[in-house]
Design a protein around this motif. Sequence first.
Motif, PDB file in Angstrom:
ATOM      1  N   GLU A  31     -67.174 -75.619  10.090  1.00 30.76           N
ATOM      2  CA  GLU A  31     -68.082 -76.515   9.370  1.00 30.76           C
ATOM      3  C   GLU A  31     -67.291 -77.470   8.479  1.00 30.76           C
ATOM      4  O   GLU A  31     -67.616 -78.660   8.383  1.00 30.76           O
ATOM      5  CB  GLU A  31     -69.069 -75.696   8.523  1.00 30.76           C
ATOM      6  N   GLY A  51     -75.006 -83.118  13.900  1.00 32.89           N
ATOM      7  CA  GLY A  51     -74.279 -83.662  12.750  1.00 32.89           C
ATOM      8  C   GLY A  51     -74.044 -85.153  12.805  1.00 32.89           C
ATOM      9  O   GLY A  51     -74.103 -85.843  11.785  1.00 32.89           O
ATOM     10  N   ASN A  69     -67.249 -81.532   8.746  1.00 33.94           N
ATOM     11  CA  ASN A  69     -67.534 -82.434   7.625  1.00 33.94           C
ATOM     12  C   ASN A  69     -66.426 -83.461   7.446  1.00 33.94           C
ATOM     13  O   ASN A  69     -66.693 -84.641   7.181  1.00 33.94           O
ATOM     14  CB  ASN A  69     -67.719 -81.628   6.336  1.00 33.94           C
ATOM     15  N   ARG A 121     -68.154 -76.487  18.088  1.00 38.51           N
ATOM     16  CA  ARG A 121     -69.465 -76.001  17.628  1.00 38.51           C
ATOM     17  C   ARG A 121     -70.396 -75.693  18.792  1.00 38.51           C
ATOM     18  O   ARG A 121     -71.474 -75.128  18.591  1.00 38.51           O
ATOM     19  CB  ARG A 121     -70.132 -77.066  16.745  1.00 38.51           C
ATOM     20  N   THR A 156     -75.675 -74.537  15.725  1.00 35.14           N
ATOM     21  CA  THR A 156     -76.733 -74.538  14.713  1.00 35.14           C
ATOM     22  C   THR A 156     -78.106 -74.477  15.354  1.00 35.14           C
ATOM     23  O   THR A 156     -78.990 -73.748  14.894  1.00 35.14           O
ATOM     24  CB  THR A 156     -76.634 -75.806  13.841  1.00 35.14           C
ATOM     25  N   SER A 164     -67.239 -71.007   8.806  1.00 37.34           N
ATOM     26  CA  SER A 164     -67.153 -71.933   7.670  1.00 37.34           C
ATOM     27  C   SER A 164     -65.988 -72.905   7.828  1.00 37.34           C
ATOM     28  O   SER A 164     -66.068 -74.069   7.401  1.00 37.34           O
ATOM     29  CB  SER A 164     -66.999 -71.149   6.364  1.00 37.34           C
TER      30      SER A 164
END
Length: 645
Positions: free
Chosen positions: A264, A509, A268, A321, A361, A261
Amino acid sequence: MISDDMRDIFNEFVVEAEDNLQKVEENLLELEKDPQNEELLNATFRAMHTLKGGAGFLGLNAIVEVAHAAEDVLGKLRSGELTLTPDINDAILEAVDFIRSALPRYEAGEEVETPQELVKKLRELEQGGAPSAQEKKEESGIDELLDKYGFGHLKGRPIEDILEELILLPPDERPVELIEELDRIVASGEAPKAEEKPPEEAPQPEETAIEPAEEVAKEEEVKEEPKEEPRQEQTKAEPKAEPKKPPIKTEGEKVLRIDVSKIEDLMNLVGELVLERNRLLRVFQKLYEEYQSKTVDEFETVMSSLDRIVGDLQLAVMKTRMQPVKRLFQKFPRVVRDLARMLGKEVELVLEGEDAEMDKTVLEKLEEPLIHLIRNAVDHGIEPPDERERLGKPRKGTVKLSAYYHGDRIFIEIADDGRGIDVEKVKKKALEKGIISPDRAEKMTEKDILFLIFHPGFSTAEGVSQVSGRGVGMDVVMNTVSAFRGTIDIDTEQGKGTRITLSFPLTVGIIRSLLVSVNGRLFAIPIYSVLEIIQGEDAQITTVSGKEVLILRELTIPLINLGEALEMGGGNVGYVIVSQVGSQKVAFTVEDLFGDEEVVVKPLGKIIGEVQGISGATITGDGKVVLILDLDGILKREMRTLSLV
């Protein structure tokens, strides 16, 4: 049930247990090819031993019993009392499966019962190698001492392992008489296989590295001794200490576990930073056009540097990631091995490009689609050994799973050297099931027919088996590929084999998009799906069977008016964009083009929900909200509307 104060320790154990289970599974599959590999046997034994020890500390009794039984079998394998057989491998792999399934149940606070049948099976396999008379005599005497001092749970364990566990106890809790007896047996050479223990125990530096101060003190003592003293002890100690400690320290410094998290959140924030950079660049462009001064020139230098730094930061965060596909690929040797045994086939899985990295992901969602593709390759593709021999092929079939980069995309291929796909059989089945009409079938190319295997409910199997025949699976592959803006392609040759290629963007993303207008409204099209752009007046557009098509270098390409597809009206045809959607080329008409821009993909949100043909939204450099078009979704909607499928 795991208590709150032990929760962190349990979570650490789960991570390590997963690594050890994977190691055991991989090693066992390798040992089937090379049963005499002592290094693999020792590594497998140590991994199972570590699992049992960690589970014992946390009170996970069911795991302890299963791991202990499996460890004992592995112990006799490495001592040469047992020879590895498929039955032994199956039983230990079954133990691995149980432990893996028990971990989430313990985490959820459930009661986990010991699988007595599995433990019994492992114990029976272990008895296949009986101890010698000398071993029985030693074990009998040691067992009495173990019972005497309350360590009966250590009975049946190798002497060196018992000694190792007792030494780890606090000094005041060590049974001196028992330790002296164990030391005597090892020192006298009476203990069987004693010579083989040092290399097995040597790769466990964690236990010696936890007290570095003690080691330093010993080294200083040696240095302070008079020069006349013999130097043998110093020369013996140095080779043991020096090569082992640096790797531990280095590994500890390289690895840092971070909650997903947090990654992430960081991603963002970088996405927002990219959007603001784009806006700042747009504002600076206007400023540069209106004013010419030394200050503006300096501002340009700063903007150029800022643009580069943000780009580097974006790349660095994206890399956090990224994970090697090895994490995914290493699950499939077991799948192929078990499936081949079930079907009575001989199949080798070849893995290539395991170091290639892709977005976490996407990686997490690819396991199920790849399992379907690999199962199909083994079940439908690879022929039985006798049939392959009659055809002049090796008895053992090959399935190759590979990953590689091309441009800004990663490709994953599943190829087999089996019988290939019978295109006519696929067409016949599709007609029988009413998936296509006879008229449509006549106009379809071979590639179009091949892609019917991805239609929900489609299967060429004559009957339902444990492996296939239900028509479930291949549509999952297509849906997953589409969901991550991927493409899929099939190449097959009867009697030679089939190759299925999946491709995905390296990150999901942030993407580079082509900005276009449709009836005055701005949209973004992912640049990776754009093959060619043609000006409207230069495009050769005609009508075939009542539908508009683009004729491009003697190739007929379906043409879709984006304005009509988005229910915004026809509009002017300023440009035609030729795109690769799934397996086919499709042309789309737009009104105007506004160049390309790096955009951050934002979901539409729960209020709007999923809209077929729209994959998300973004904010451009001038602050406008722009929808990102999903050309695959638009094509599917148009084909359904026009009853093309």
